[in-house]
Design a protein around this motif. Structure first.
Motif, PDB file in Angstrom:
ATOM      1  N   MET A   1       0.836  -1.169   0.000  1.00  0.00           N
ATOM      2  CA  MET A   1       0.000   0.000   0.000  1.00  0.00           C
ATOM      3  C   MET A   1       0.890   1.245   0.000  1.00  0.00           C
ATOM      4  O   MET A   1       1.837   1.356   0.758  1.00  0.00           O
ATOM      5  CB  MET A   1      -0.910  -0.022   1.225  1.00  0.00           C
ATOM      6  N   THR A   2       0.579   2.184  -0.861  1.00  0.00           N
ATOM      7  CA  THR A   2       1.342   3.430  -0.966  1.00  0.00           C
ATOM      8  C   THR A   2       0.665   4.506  -0.141  1.00  0.00           C
ATOM      9  O   THR A   2      -0.547   4.684  -0.190  1.00  0.00           O
ATOM     10  CB  THR A   2       1.406   3.886  -2.434  1.00  0.00           C
ATOM     11  N   THR A   3       1.465   5.217   0.623  1.00  0.00           N
ATOM     12  CA  THR A   3       0.925   6.352   1.370  1.00  0.00           C
ATOM     13  C   THR A   3       1.599   7.625   0.887  1.00  0.00           C
ATOM     14  O   THR A   3       2.738   7.613   0.441  1.00  0.00           O
ATOM     15  CB  THR A   3       1.157   6.202   2.886  1.00  0.00           C
ATOM     16  N   SER A   4       0.885   8.703   0.972  1.00  0.00           N
ATOM     17  CA  SER A   4       1.413  10.000   0.566  1.00  0.00           C
ATOM     18  C   SER A   4       1.510  10.897   1.776  1.00  0.00           C
ATOM     19  O   SER A   4       0.641  10.886   2.644  1.00  0.00           O
ATOM     20  CB  SER A   4       0.492  10.660  -0.459  1.00  0.00           C
ATOM     21  N   ALA A   5       2.547  11.668   1.816  1.00  0.00           N
ATOM     22  CA  ALA A   5       2.708  12.648   2.886  1.00  0.00           C
ATOM     23  C   ALA A   5       2.481  14.029   2.302  1.00  0.00           C
ATOM     24  O   ALA A   5       2.888  14.323   1.177  1.00  0.00           O
ATOM     25  CB  ALA A   5       4.102  12.551   3.484  1.00  0.00           C
ATOM     26  N   PHE A   6       1.812  14.859   3.047  1.00  0.00           N
ATOM     27  CA  PHE A   6       1.554  16.219   2.615  1.00  0.00           C
ATOM     28  C   PHE A   6       2.181  17.178   3.608  1.00  0.00           C
ATOM     29  O   PHE A   6       2.102  16.976   4.818  1.00  0.00           O
ATOM     30  CB  PHE A   6       0.045  16.494   2.535  1.00  0.00           C
ATOM     31  N   ILE A   7       2.805  18.200   3.083  1.00  0.00           N
ATOM     32  CA  ILE A   7       3.378  19.244   3.919  1.00  0.00           C
ATOM     33  C   ILE A   7       2.488  20.469   3.790  1.00  0.00           C
ATOM     34  O   ILE A   7       2.286  20.989   2.688  1.00  0.00           O
ATOM     35  CB  ILE A   7       4.821  19.578   3.486  1.00  0.00           C
ATOM     36  N   ARG A   8       1.942  20.917   4.900  1.00  0.00           N
ATOM     37  CA  ARG A   8       1.063  22.075   4.887  1.00  0.00           C
ATOM     38  C   ARG A   8       1.900  23.323   4.642  1.00  0.00           C
ATOM     39  O   ARG A   8       2.874  23.585   5.331  1.00  0.00           O
ATOM     40  CB  ARG A   8       0.332  22.202   6.215  1.00  0.00           C
ATOM     41  N   LEU A   9       1.519  24.084   3.623  1.00  0.00           N
ATOM     42  CA  LEU A   9       2.230  25.312   3.283  1.00  0.00           C
ATOM     43  C   LEU A   9       1.903  26.417   4.280  1.00  0.00           C
ATOM     44  O   LEU A   9       2.769  27.164   4.705  1.00  0.00           O
ATOM     45  CB  LEU A   9       1.853  25.755   1.868  1.00  0.00           C
ATOM     46  N   ALA A  10       0.642  26.509   4.668  1.00  0.00           N
ATOM     47  CA  ALA A  10       0.227  27.537   5.626  1.00  0.00           C
ATOM     48  C   ALA A  10      -1.057  27.077   6.294  1.00  0.00           C
ATOM     49  O   ALA A  10      -1.802  26.269   5.753  1.00  0.00           O
ATOM     50  CB  ALA A  10       0.004  28.864   4.921  1.00  0.00           C
ATOM     51  N   THR A  11      -1.306  27.580   7.473  1.00  0.00           N
ATOM     52  CA  THR A  11      -2.534  27.284   8.194  1.00  0.00           C
ATOM     53  C   THR A  11      -3.333  28.569   8.323  1.00  0.00           C
ATOM     54  O   THR A  11      -2.821  29.566   8.848  1.00  0.00           O
ATOM     55  CB  THR A  11      -2.224  26.739   9.608  1.00  0.00           C
ATOM     56  N   PRO A  12      -4.560  28.588   7.812  1.00  0.00           N
ATOM     57  CA  PRO A  12      -5.341  29.817   7.914  1.00  0.00           C
ATOM     58  C   PRO A  12      -5.682  30.136   9.366  1.00  0.00           C
ATOM     59  O   PRO A  12      -5.916  29.231  10.170  1.00  0.00           O
ATOM     60  CB  PRO A  12      -6.607  29.527   7.108  1.00  0.00           C
ATOM     61  N   TYR A  13      -5.681  31.424   9.679  1.00  0.00           N
ATOM     62  CA  TYR A  13      -6.058  31.868  11.018  1.00  0.00           C
ATOM     63  C   TYR A  13      -7.554  31.685  11.171  1.00  0.00           C
ATOM     64  O   TYR A  13      -8.329  32.070  10.296  1.00  0.00           O
ATOM     65  CB  TYR A  13      -5.679  33.338  11.213  1.00  0.00           C
ATOM     66  N   GLN A  14      -7.976  31.086  12.280  1.00  0.00           N
ATOM     67  CA  GLN A  14      -9.395  30.849  12.532  1.00  0.00           C
ATOM     68  C   GLN A  14      -9.747  31.326  13.925  1.00  0.00           C
ATOM     69  O   GLN A  14      -8.923  31.267  14.840  1.00  0.00           O
ATOM     70  CB  GLN A  14      -9.727  29.362  12.409  1.00  0.00           C
ATOM     71  N   SER A  15     -10.981  31.795  14.059  1.00  0.00           N
ATOM     72  CA  SER A  15     -11.499  32.155  15.372  1.00  0.00           C
ATOM     73  C   SER A  15     -13.023  32.111  15.300  1.00  0.00           C
ATOM     74  O   SER A  15     -13.603  32.178  14.208  1.00  0.00           O
ATOM     75  CB  SER A  15     -11.028  33.560  15.781  1.00  0.00           C
ATOM     76  N   PRO A  16     -13.698  32.022  16.449  1.00  0.00           N
ATOM     77  CA  PRO A  16     -15.168  32.043  16.439  1.00  0.00           C
ATOM     78  C   PRO A  16     -15.729  33.326  15.818  1.00  0.00           C
ATOM     79  O   PRO A  16     -16.750  33.287  15.139  1.00  0.00           O
ATOM     80  CB  PRO A  16     -15.538  31.935  17.924  1.00  0.00           C
TER      81      PRO A  16
END
Length: 155
Positions: A1-16
């Motif tokens: 089984m092949t798995t892929s890894a992803f590197i997050r480029l940026a995380t959006p700022y979130q708030s309520p």
């Protein structure tokens, strides 16, 4: 089984508060224009100390509008970073301009005073500076280079 890894480029700022504001717009049935957009434009112009602010549908739309306001067209050459999202080059091409790619600094991935200076000649009508990956490009240095040559700088 092949798995892929992803590197997050940026995380959006979130708030309520942001989530509530987005849901309010969605529930209004007006994703563009109307009161939410008008209030945003007024608040933005006040915050920036400007007479007006105009909201557009995307960063690409903003680039096209700004370039058109600067008179960019078929006789223009626009200098854009060689390493960035394609929107700055695409906006210039949409307006009929020629695109010239500018090298970026290996440490910041942004154009620098040296790379812009090396790419400039009398045919360049506009220089576009992009803040890549949260690293600001050298705005003051680019402003001075462009002002000295009478070339607008779009950042």
């Amino acid at each position: 089984m092949t798995t892929s890894a992803f590197i997050r480029l940026a995380t959006p700022y979130q708030s309520p508060v942001i989530e509530d504001a987005v849901l309010s717009v969605i529930r209004s049935g007006w994703l563009v224009a109307k009161s939410h957009t008008q209030r945003f434009e007024i608040k933005l112009s006040e915050y920036l100390g400007r007479k007006h602010a105009v909201a557009v549908s995307s960063g690409t739309g903003a680039l096209v509008a700004a370039m058109a306001a600067l008179g960019i067209g078929p006789q223009s050459t626009v200098l854009v970073p060689a390493f960035t999202f394609p929107a700055p080059a695409r906006a210039a091409v949409f307006l009929g301009a020629q695109v010239r790619l500018c090298d970026v600094d290996a440490d910041t991935f942004n154009v620098s005073a040296a790379t812009v200076s090396a790419a400039l000649d009398e045919s360049v009508s506009l220089v576009v500076g992009i803040d890549q990956f949260g690293a600001p490009c050298p705005a003051q240095e680019l402003s001075e280079i462009c002002a000295h040559r009478g070339i607008p700088l779009l950042m």
